[in-house]
Write an enzyme that holds these catalytic residues in place. Structure first.
Site, short mmCIF file in Angstrom:
data_model
loop_
_atom_site.label_atom_id
_atom_site.label_comp_id
_atom_site.label_asym_id
_atom_site.label_seq_id
_atom_site.Cartn_x
_atom_site.Cartn_y
_atom_site.Cartn_z
N ASP A 322 0.83 -1.32 0.04
CA ASP A 322 0.06 -0.07 0.14
C ASP A 322 0.99 1.23 0.09
O ASP A 322 0.20 2.29 -0.07
CB ASP A 322 -0.78 0.04 1.18
CG ASP A 322 -2.08 -0.77 1.02
OD1 ASP A 322 -2.28 -1.24 0.05
OD2 ASP A 322 -3.10 -0.67 1.87
N ASP A 544 -8.75 -7.42 9.23
CA ASP A 544 -8.24 -6.49 8.63
C ASP A 544 -8.48 -5.28 9.53
O ASP A 544 -7.56 -4.29 9.46
CB ASP A 544 -9.25 -6.17 7.45
CG ASP A 544 -9.12 -6.89 6.29
OD1 ASP A 544 -7.94 -7.40 6.13
OD2 ASP A 544 -9.89 -7.46 5.61
#
Length: 605
Positions: A322, A544
């Site tokens: 990311d 998550d």
């Protein structure tokens, strides 16, 4: 707590806004089996790959390439050499009579052009030995002429010099294992895979509580080991540190090559566009020094120990999920503006330190098709990656390849939506709201296009791609089983045929109805494809992230099952998160794990 990368939808102001081997990987200690046969007349090429063998059963993948005339349907035939029995199969209809097995194509994979490939697979049971078949037929025509000759051992050494004057040598050996410490072209081929004991314990505890042997099978597959904070290097919260993991992997590698997957994930200002995985290091110059000296240097010191670097271990390093994708698309956010130069400098430093270790393989994160798939994002992303890699000491040689879909849910393929430009009702299919003119519906087509874009940006043609398939299976009762061609609008056509059950491709946190995807495997599309392996970098069953509530203010609103996400074009959608739970990032999420197993595709067994 172990945080996780959260591939998400950055915000853009435009319509195309970003909506956020030989054998396969085998369980540690199991022998790799790979048979590849081709008839001299060229009917077909078959790769028969045993992915996992536990002594009384095995999982097998078959890659089939049509070398003859184009086909509309196919039937593959072979015979077992022992008492093997097919217990379940996927991507084909299996029938068995005695030792003879026939696999018939399905509606979505029957068409095979000349040179085209497809894959199918099955589970089997056996006693005694599990010898691979030695002959295959395609629609009745023999593929291999009735026998297999072991390939000769050949070694090719390529030496490349990239300014500044730094030389890297890559050796590819076929027919025999290369010498320990050799940097090979594909670290997954011919190697078994290390199983993280921490994750194995999580799975086994859940399987025992549920009384499920199917759930326990998940522990047979390798997952990423996350260095998501400085403390993780030494070990924290009862989890093994990096050196302990490496020692355990080294013990497994005494008999041959062994891969171990390590995630490098602690950049200053990490996760600049969201909250669930915000890191511990501030986005400052001092933070960059901390990252280099207290995080990367200790990791490199452990991995560079000669007992590891000269061994059969192959360390697959997943570099900062990311990070650079955020640097490409989220410059409208002040947090990402501040973090971008630190991301670039930190990634450069990590590549330099890790590339210097001969048995470390660097794979940079390229987000996923629903993030960088638009042409307005893909080209700039390739330039950003090239900019950072050119700045390293070894230049393009410091990178072995890239990984997509890290910890995300985007399907590897959309079997009933292979053509994004298909005209439905006078409009292209990618005009549907779900895709918003993004031409890439899945990771395989995205990676192939990204390959060409990256090579055009200067990367060498040898680069390989990994796909994280840990949670992108989308099985279960909601999965389409055949093409529905009746809808007359792109919107209706997509909704009727997509396997991705999210209402919005930007949803990323603990997705409801998700399932485990394809098992870790080397060369899943054959040796000529740019995708060199499927991996499970995100351990299935680990959360998550959580979301702010009345009892705690931390977390990410995008993880709230009652919350919404927006697409940058005024559209509002549910987060799609698993309802009824609020589990912090990296902690075990038992209900979601159970669902992932139930919805696995191919099915777990």
């Amino acid at each position: 707590m172990k945080g996780r990368p959260l591939s998400r939808a950055p915000r853009l102001p435009f319509r195309r806004a970003l909506i956020a081997a030989s054998a396969a990987l085998l369980a540690s200690g199991l022998a790799a089996v790979a048979v590849s046969q081709a008839h001299a007349a060229g009917a077909c090429t078959v790769q028969y790959q045993v992915q996992n063998d536990w002594g009384a059963g095995a999982t097998v993948n078959i890659n089939l390439t049509n070398n003859g005339s184009a086909l509309t349907t196919w039937s593959l035939g072979f015979s077992f050499a022992g008492n093997q029995q097919v217990s379940s199969g996927w991507n084909g209809t299996y029938s068995q009579a005695g030792a003879a097995v026939t696999v018939a194509s399905l509606s979505y994979n029957g068409a095979l052009a000349t040179g085209a490939s497809t894959s199918t697979g099955f589970n089997l049971t056996y006693s005694g030995t599990n010898a691979a078949p030695t002959a295959f037929t395609l629609n009745g025509t023999t593929c291999n002429g009735g026998g297999t000759t072991p390939p000769p051992t050949t070694t090719t050494t390529t030496t490349t010099t990239t300014p500044p004057p730094t030389t890297t040598t890559t050796t590819t050996t076929t027919g025999a294992s290369p010498p320990p410490g050799t940097h090979v072209a594909n670290p997954f081929v011919g190697a078994s895979a290390y199983l993280n004991p921490d994750y194995t314990k999580e799975v086994q505890a859940q399987a025992s509580a549920d009384g499920s042997t199917v759930e326990s099978d998940v522990a047979k597959y390798p997952t990423g080991i996350w260095m998501d904070q400085i403390a993780a290097i030494a070990g924290t919260s009862g989890r093994m540190g990096l050196q302990a993991q490496m020692d355990a992997a080294l013990a497994k590698a005494s008999s041959g090559p062994e891969t171990i997957e390590v995630v490098i994930y602690d950049l200053p200002g990490r996760d600049c566009a969201a909250l669930a995985s915000n890191g511990e290091i501030p986005a400052t110059a001092a933070g960059l020094t901390e990252y280099e000296s207290q995080y990367i240097d200790p990791i490199a010191a452990i991995l560079g120990n000669s007992k590891y670097s000269s061994s059969n271990l192959r360390v697959v390093a997943i570099i900062e999920p990311d990070s650079l994708p955020n640097a490409v698309t989220n410059q409208s956010l002040a947090t990402c503006q501040a973090a971008t130069p630190l991301y670039e400098a930190g990634t450069e430093y990590a590549l330099n330190k890790l590339h210097a270790i001969p048995n470390v393989y660097n794979y940079m994160d390229i987000a996923h098709s629903a993030w960088l798939g638009w042409s307005s994002n893909m080209g700039p992303a390739a330039q950003e990656f090239a900019k950072v890699v050119r700045a390293t000491t070894a230049g393009f040689n410091s990178v072995d390849g890239f990984i997509s879909n890290t910890a995300n849910y985007t399907p590897t393929t959309e079997p009933f939506l292979p053509n994004s430009t298909l005209q439905v009702g006078g409009q292209q299919l990618d005009s549907a709201n779900f895709y918003q003119f993004n031409p890439f519906f899945d990771e395989h087509t995205y990676d192939n296009s990204m390959y060409s874009t990256l090579v055009s940006a200067g990367f060498p043609s040898r680069i390989g791609f990994l796909i994280d398939t840990s949670r992108n299976g989308w099985g279960g009762s909601g999965r389409p089983t055949a093409l529905n061609s009746s809808p007359t609008t792109p919107q209706a056509y997509v909704l009727a045929n997509k396997i991705d059950e999210r209402s919005f491709r930007g949803d990323w946190c603990n997705q409801d109805n998700a399932g485990i995807g394809a098992r870790p495997q080397a060369q899943p599309f054959g040796s000529s494809d740019h995708v060199i392996a499927f991996v499970w970098i995100k351990p299935p069953g680990e959360s998550d992230g959580d979301y702010p509530t009345s009892t705690h203010t931390h977390g990410d609103p995008h993880c709230d099952p009652s919350g919404t996400n927006t697409d940058g074009n005024g559209g509002t959608y549910s987060t799609g998160s698993f309802p009824g739970f609020d589990v912090p990032a990296g902690q075990w999420f038992n209900a979601e794990f159970t669902q992932l197993v139930q919805n696995a595709f191919p099915a777990m067994s």
